[in-house]
Design an enzyme around this catalytic site. Structure first.
Site, PDB file in Angstrom:
ATOM      1  N   ARG A 183       4.153  -5.853   6.804  1.00 13.95           N
ATOM      2  CA  ARG A 183       3.230  -4.735   7.081  1.00 13.95           C
ATOM      3  C   ARG A 183       3.198  -4.340   8.560  1.00 13.95           C
ATOM      4  NH1 ARG A 183       4.202  -5.069   2.795  1.00 13.95           N
ATOM      5  NH2 ARG A 183       2.944  -5.511   0.976  1.00 13.95           N
ATOM      6  N   SER A 232      -5.751  -2.341   0.987  1.00 12.74           N
ATOM      7  CA  SER A 232      -6.055  -3.689   1.498  1.00 12.74           C
ATOM      8  C   SER A 232      -6.631  -3.579   2.904  1.00 12.74           C
ATOM      9  CB  SER A 232      -4.788  -4.540   1.547  1.00 12.74           C
ATOM     10  OG  SER A 232      -4.331  -4.771   0.241  1.00 12.74           O
ATOM     11  N   GLU A 302      -5.397  -4.765   8.281  1.00  4.25           N
ATOM     12  CA  GLU A 302      -4.210  -4.009   7.837  1.00  4.25           C
ATOM     13  C   GLU A 302      -4.500  -2.511   8.001  1.00  4.25           C
ATOM     14  OE1 GLU A 302      -2.103  -5.300   4.312  1.00  4.25           O
ATOM     15  OE2 GLU A 302      -1.718  -3.219   3.722  1.00  4.25           O
TER      16      GLU A 302
HETATM   17  C1  FAD Z   1      -5.843   2.483  -3.549  1.00  4.08           C
HETATM   18  C2  FAD Z   1      -4.869   2.107  -2.462  1.00  4.08           C
HETATM   19  C3  FAD Z   1      -3.856   1.191  -2.735  1.00  4.08           C
HETATM   20  C4  FAD Z   1      -2.940   0.833  -1.741  1.00  4.08           C
HETATM   21  N1  FAD Z   1      -1.952  -0.059  -2.039  1.00  4.08           N
HETATM   22  C5  FAD Z   1      -1.028  -0.381  -1.097  1.00  4.08           C
HETATM   23  C6  FAD Z   1       0.040  -1.284  -1.386  1.00  4.08           C
HETATM   24  O1  FAD Z   1       0.167  -1.809  -2.484  1.00  4.08           O
HETATM   25  N2  FAD Z   1       0.940  -1.574  -0.419  1.00  4.08           N
HETATM   26  C7  FAD Z   1       0.848  -1.022   0.825  1.00  4.08           C
HETATM   27  O2  FAD Z   1       1.700  -1.294   1.660  1.00  4.08           O
HETATM   28  N3  FAD Z   1      -0.143  -0.173   1.129  1.00  4.08           N
HETATM   29  C8  FAD Z   1      -1.089   0.172   0.217  1.00  4.08           C
HETATM   30  N4  FAD Z   1      -2.101   1.039   0.531  1.00  4.08           N
HETATM   31  C9  FAD Z   1      -2.234   1.538   1.901  1.00  4.08           C
HETATM   32  C10 FAD Z   1      -1.509   2.860   2.178  1.00  4.08           C
HETATM   33  O3  FAD Z   1      -1.310   3.645   1.032  1.00  4.08           O
HETATM   34  C11 FAD Z   1      -0.172   2.605   2.856  1.00  4.08           C
HETATM   35  O4  FAD Z   1      -0.383   1.881   4.043  1.00  4.08           O
HETATM   36  C12 FAD Z   1       0.554   3.900   3.233  1.00  4.08           C
HETATM   37  O5  FAD Z   1       1.849   3.567   3.668  1.00  4.08           O
HETATM   38  C13 FAD Z   1      -0.151   4.699   4.303  1.00  4.08           C
HETATM   39  O6  FAD Z   1       0.417   5.979   4.324  1.00  4.08           O
HETATM   40  P1  FAD Z   1      -0.432   7.248   4.771  1.00  4.08           P
HETATM   41  O7  FAD Z   1       0.408   8.443   4.635  1.00  4.08           O
HETATM   42  O8  FAD Z   1      -1.722   7.281   4.026  1.00  4.08           O
HETATM   43  O9  FAD Z   1      -0.677   6.907   6.300  1.00  4.08           O
HETATM   44  P2  FAD Z   1      -2.016   7.008   7.154  1.00  4.08           P
HETATM   45  O10 FAD Z   1      -3.048   6.137   6.519  1.00  4.08           O
HETATM   46  O11 FAD Z   1      -2.384   8.418   7.362  1.00  4.08           O
HETATM   47  O12 FAD Z   1      -1.540   6.364   8.526  1.00  4.08           O
HETATM   48  C14 FAD Z   1      -1.220   4.989   8.570  1.00  4.08           C
HETATM   49  C15 FAD Z   1      -0.420   4.706   9.840  1.00  4.08           C
HETATM   50  O13 FAD Z   1       0.846   5.319   9.749  1.00  4.08           O
HETATM   51  C16 FAD Z   1       1.077   6.127  10.885  1.00  4.08           C
HETATM   52  N5  FAD Z   1       1.863   7.281  10.454  1.00  4.08           N
HETATM   53  C17 FAD Z   1       1.653   8.080   9.386  1.00  4.08           C
HETATM   54  N6  FAD Z   1       2.585   9.037   9.319  1.00  4.08           N
HETATM   55  C18 FAD Z   1       3.399   8.855  10.381  1.00  4.08           C
HETATM   56  C19 FAD Z   1       4.554   9.537  10.879  1.00  4.08           C
HETATM   57  N7  FAD Z   1       5.060  10.615  10.284  1.00  4.08           N
HETATM   58  N8  FAD Z   1       5.132   9.079  12.015  1.00  4.08           N
HETATM   59  C20 FAD Z   1       4.627   7.986  12.660  1.00  4.08           C
HETATM   60  N9  FAD Z   1       3.542   7.304  12.223  1.00  4.08           N
HETATM   61  C21 FAD Z   1       2.939   7.730  11.112  1.00  4.08           C
HETATM   62  C22 FAD Z   1      -0.305   6.503  11.400  1.00  4.08           C
HETATM   63  O14 FAD Z   1      -0.278   6.793  12.780  1.00  4.08           O
HETATM   64  C23 FAD Z   1      -1.089   5.246  11.101  1.00  4.08           C
HETATM   65  O15 FAD Z   1      -0.895   4.307  12.126  1.00  4.08           O
HETATM   66  C24 FAD Z   1      -3.041   1.403  -0.452  1.00  4.08           C
HETATM   67  C25 FAD Z   1      -4.065   2.333  -0.179  1.00  4.08           C
HETATM   68  C26 FAD Z   1      -4.962   2.679  -1.171  1.00  4.08           C
HETATM   69  C27 FAD Z   1      -6.034   3.687  -0.836  1.00  4.08           C
END
Ligand code: FAD
Length: 324
Positions: A183, A232, A302
């Protein structure tokens, strides 16, 4: 909600903003972006139309202005004082595409939902992407934190990442330069990922379908997927499951204001209707404190916490914390 002077920042960028094709929004509410539906205002939000528009904007933006990129907000806790500077939100039009690229290869834009890759891979009988079916974020977020589930993670399928730096220079990073661990990526924090190329393998459609159904069923059974959550809250500490140590510390269902540790999955924090960023972060630090007192384990966030506290509503890291 604190106003953060977005109009002033916009005016300071000068007449060059007229050449931009994307959308600029001063004082943009981040509770409309985050899955928690909580948090303050982004001083100025920019949604670039495409990569060239992004580059034009970055060349206009003084280096002294803080820049934060967000995906679809499924892993974000935004503090109530808002996010100073510019928040970059990639547009689906310019950064949401997904294409086949050679044998069992997929090219996806950074704001493409992980689920779309899973679905596209299945349609084309490409194995290795079913785990994305259960992750509600975008590819940009997955690249930044090496998103994973069901025993697979982003790093395993990634070939290369295309990115733009703070000065608008383009870069291509092979997976070996992303510095991946659990992660986490140690790729420079200033990089804005624009798209990425992934490699899968041949697999029949029925097998992939069955894997995806299993992923969905498992999630719906054990996670509060219909709640306002950030996934998480803490990483699994080495040798332990975060949910287990949280449970053992008596934090299942623990509440603070409008925030609660889910009773269904106690490593998921949820907004039960009216939580502020303060409620959520204070609850998280209280859980860390209790787990430390109970098991001597220091949980690591996380969820990404962004922005500044509202004056008088600061949350101090729990007492066992070292560096944050
Ligand atoms: C119900 C639920 C279940 C989940 N299950 C999992 C799981 O099983 N496994 C898991 O790994 N995660 C899980 N997550 C967490 C989440 O979905 C992941 O971490 C996902 O990768 C985040 O993507 P996002 O687009 O929402 O990023 P954001 O939450 O908007 O941003 C997260 C980070 O990524 C960076 N970021 C986003 N886009 C870019 C870009 N284009 N360039 C550079 N940096 C960027 C941001 O600056 C920030 O630091 C879950 C979340 C929820 C709500």
């Amino acid at each position: 909600m604190k106003q953060v002077n977005g109009e002033k920042l916009l005016a300071s960028l000068g007449g060059g903003v007229k050449d931009l094709r994307g959308r600029l929004t001063p004082d943009a509410p981040m509770d409309k972006v985050t899955w928690f539906q909580a948090g303050g205002l982004a001083e100025l939000m920019f949604q670039p139309h495409d990569v060239d528009d992004l580059v034009t904007f970055l060349k206009l933006l003084p280096e002294s202005v803080p820049l934060t990129v967000v995906g679809v907000g499924s892993n974000l806790l935004v503090r109530d004082g808002g996010i100073p500077g510019v928040v970059l939100r990639l547009s689906a039009k310019g950064f949401g595409g997904i294409d086949l690229e050679g044998e069992n290869r997929i090219k996806a834009g950074a704001i493409c939902p992980d689920k779309h890759i899973a679905a596209m891979a299945m349609d084309n009988e490409i194995g290795g992407f079913a785990f994305y079916y259960g992750i509600p974020g975008s590819i940009g977020g997955a690249l930044r934190m090496n998103a994973g589930a069901n025993g697979s993670e982003t790093a395993e399928r990634l070939v290369e990442v295309h990115a733009v730096d703070r000065r608008g220079e383009k870069h291509v990073l092979p997976v070996s330069e992303m510095g991946y661990s659990y992660r986490h990526s140690s790729a420079p924090g200033e990089l804005i990922f624009t798209h990425a190329v992934f490699q899968g393998y041949r697999e029949d459609r029925a097998t992939i379908r069955a894997e995806m159904d299993a992923v969905r069923l498992h999630r719906e059974t054990v996670q509060p997927v219909k709640e306002k959550t950030g996934g998480s809250t803490f990483k699994n500490p080495p040798g332990h499951s975060a949910w287990k140590v949280i449970d053992e510390a008596g934090c299942r269902g623990l509440m603070n204001g409008g925030a609660q540790m889910s009773s269904l999955h106690c490593n998921f924090m949820i907004n039960i209707g009216h939580a502020t960023g303060y409620d959520l972060e204070y609850l998280g630090e209280s859980v860390r404190q209790r787990v430390f007192e109970n098991a001597g384990i220091k949980l690591e966030w996380e969820i990404k916490r962004l922005g500044i506290f509202m004056p008088g509503r600061e949350v101090r890291p729990f007492q066992g914390a070292t560096t944050e």
